[in-house]
Design a protein around this motif. Structure first.
Motif, PDB file in Angstrom:
ATOM      1  N   ARG A 134       0.926  -1.397   0.061  1.00 28.05           N
ATOM      2  CA  ARG A 134      -0.097  -0.055   0.043  1.00 28.05           C
ATOM      3  C   ARG A 134       0.962   1.283  -0.191  1.00 28.05           C
ATOM      4  NH1 ARG A 134      -5.276  -0.362   2.087  1.00 28.05           N
ATOM      5  NH2 ARG A 134      -5.130   1.992   2.040  1.00 28.05           N
ATOM      6  N   GLU A 137       2.336   2.015  -3.364  1.00 28.65           N
ATOM      7  CA  GLU A 137       1.182   2.405  -4.547  1.00 28.65           C
ATOM      8  C   GLU A 137       1.064   4.211  -4.119  1.00 28.65           C
ATOM      9  OE1 GLU A 137      -2.191   0.308  -3.661  1.00 28.65           O
ATOM     10  OE2 GLU A 137      -1.663  -1.448  -4.480  1.00 28.65           O
ATOM     11  N   THR A 141       1.730   7.401  -6.459  1.00 26.69           N
ATOM     12  CA  THR A 141       0.643   8.213  -6.679  1.00 26.69           C
ATOM     13  C   THR A 141       1.108   9.627  -6.448  1.00 26.69           C
ATOM     14  OG1 THR A 141      -1.015   6.500  -5.973  1.00 26.69           O
ATOM     15  CG2 THR A 141      -1.712   9.062  -5.654  1.00 26.69           C
TER      16      THR A 141
END
Length: 331
Positions: A134, A137, A141
């Motif tokens: 996570r 990610e 981003t």
């Protein structure tokens, strides 16, 4: 009509100061005095003013870091008062913050994996490979380099550190983020990149922002609606474009003139500038809070508090003589 995500109604925040070691009377700091506004889902609401005007205190109240003296704050229809431990944990998930100083808001002892992943560990009980995935990610981003999770914050630039703070804020998919001067500590060349990132994330996740700043150009770029604060009170509020096209309060006009002072004629700058210092919030002036510095002040201004009244669709101003000042300005 969409129900506001955040509604602030007649909020007052006073801080009591004791007499100190030598005794003396207790005093009261009037940090926020009767402020009302709302923020719609997915909207950016700008709060602008000089240092000490109360905008950061307003942000702290929305973050539940301070509690109101009077008035109400409701988020998603729920009053922000006397939250139980469980309700406060849930609130921390829905409402996040990005602060001014990326150097001070990130622990130097933690790797980026822990810095960004901490809310996920608390709110979603993630750990191990799931947490690392996570965080990776989120790193992608916000535009941080691959492998950043294994490094420490001091190994990055100020702009990259602010991206870490933003990644941490959006990690638990909040509804609302308080952005307190999020780019003022960054180099000018980096600010636009971070602002564009914030707008992209807003579109991607449907975020609502309270954008606190003193830079008028930044506020105009980010906000749909703007409120101008002075000495704990909102003196003008309007849509961003409407406000920058038609400023009605003398304080707002002074902020605008100061921002464009290098391109103004000397006589215009003199007419619409203000003198003196901001009064102490320990002893705010009677009547209009701005009358001690206003170039258009009349006797009524020191005796009567002006109501925040409508002067156009969605445009409100707290000034007894706004129409006369606007006519003089046009002439």
């Amino acid at each position: 009509m969409t129900e506001p995500l955040v509604r602030v109604t007649d909020v007052v925040k006073h801080f009591r100061l004791g007499g100190g070691l030598l005794g003396g009377p207790a005093r009261t700091v009037h940090a926020v005095d009767g402020v009302s506004f709302h923020v719609d889902p997915g909207e950016t609401f700008g709060l602008v003013g000089e240092s000490g005007c109360g905008k950061t205190t307003m942000g702290r109240l929305l973050l539940y870091l301070d509690t109101v003296t009077s008035g109400t704050i409701a988020v998603a229809g729920k009053p922000l008062i006397d939250l139980s431990f469980g309700a406060e944990v849930a609130y921390r998930r829905d409402v996040q913050a990005v602060f001014q100083d990326p150097y001070g808001s990130l622990s130097p002892r933690l790797k980026v994996l822990e810095v960004i992943g901490e809310p996920l560990m608390v709110q979603e009980k993630l750990g191990g490979a799931a947490l690392k995935e996570r965080v990776q990610e989120l790193i992608a981003t916000v535009g941080l380099p691959r492998g950043a999770e294994e490094l420490y914050p001091h190994e990055f630039s100020g702009g990259q550190r602010q991206r870490m703070a933003i990644a941490r804020a959006v990690s638990v998919k909040p509804k609302f983020i308080v952005l307190d001067e999020p780019v003022s500590a960054l180099d000018v060349s980096i600010r636009a990149q971070v602002l564009n990132l914030l707008r992209d994330l807003q579109d991607k996740f449907g975020l609502a922002y309270l954008f606190i700043a003193h830079d008028l150009a930044v506020v105009e770029f980010m906000s749909r609606r703007v409120a101008v604060m002075y000495l704990g009170q909102i003196v003008e509020q309007a849509g961003a474009r409407a406000l920058y096209r038609r400023t009605l309060h003398p304080y707002t006009q002074a902020l605008m003139r100061a921002a464009t002072a290098t391109s103004m004629k000397k006589e215009d700058l003199r007419q619409f500038s203000v003198s003196g210092e901001v009064p102490s919030p320990l002893a705010p002036p009677s009547g209009c809070c701005f009358h001690t510095r206003c170039p258009f002040a009349q006797p009524r201004c020191s005796a009567e508090i002006p109501a925040l009244r409508p002067l156009g669709e969605g445009h409100t101003v707290a000034c007894h003589f706004a129409e006369e000042i606007e006519a003089k300005r046009a002439a």
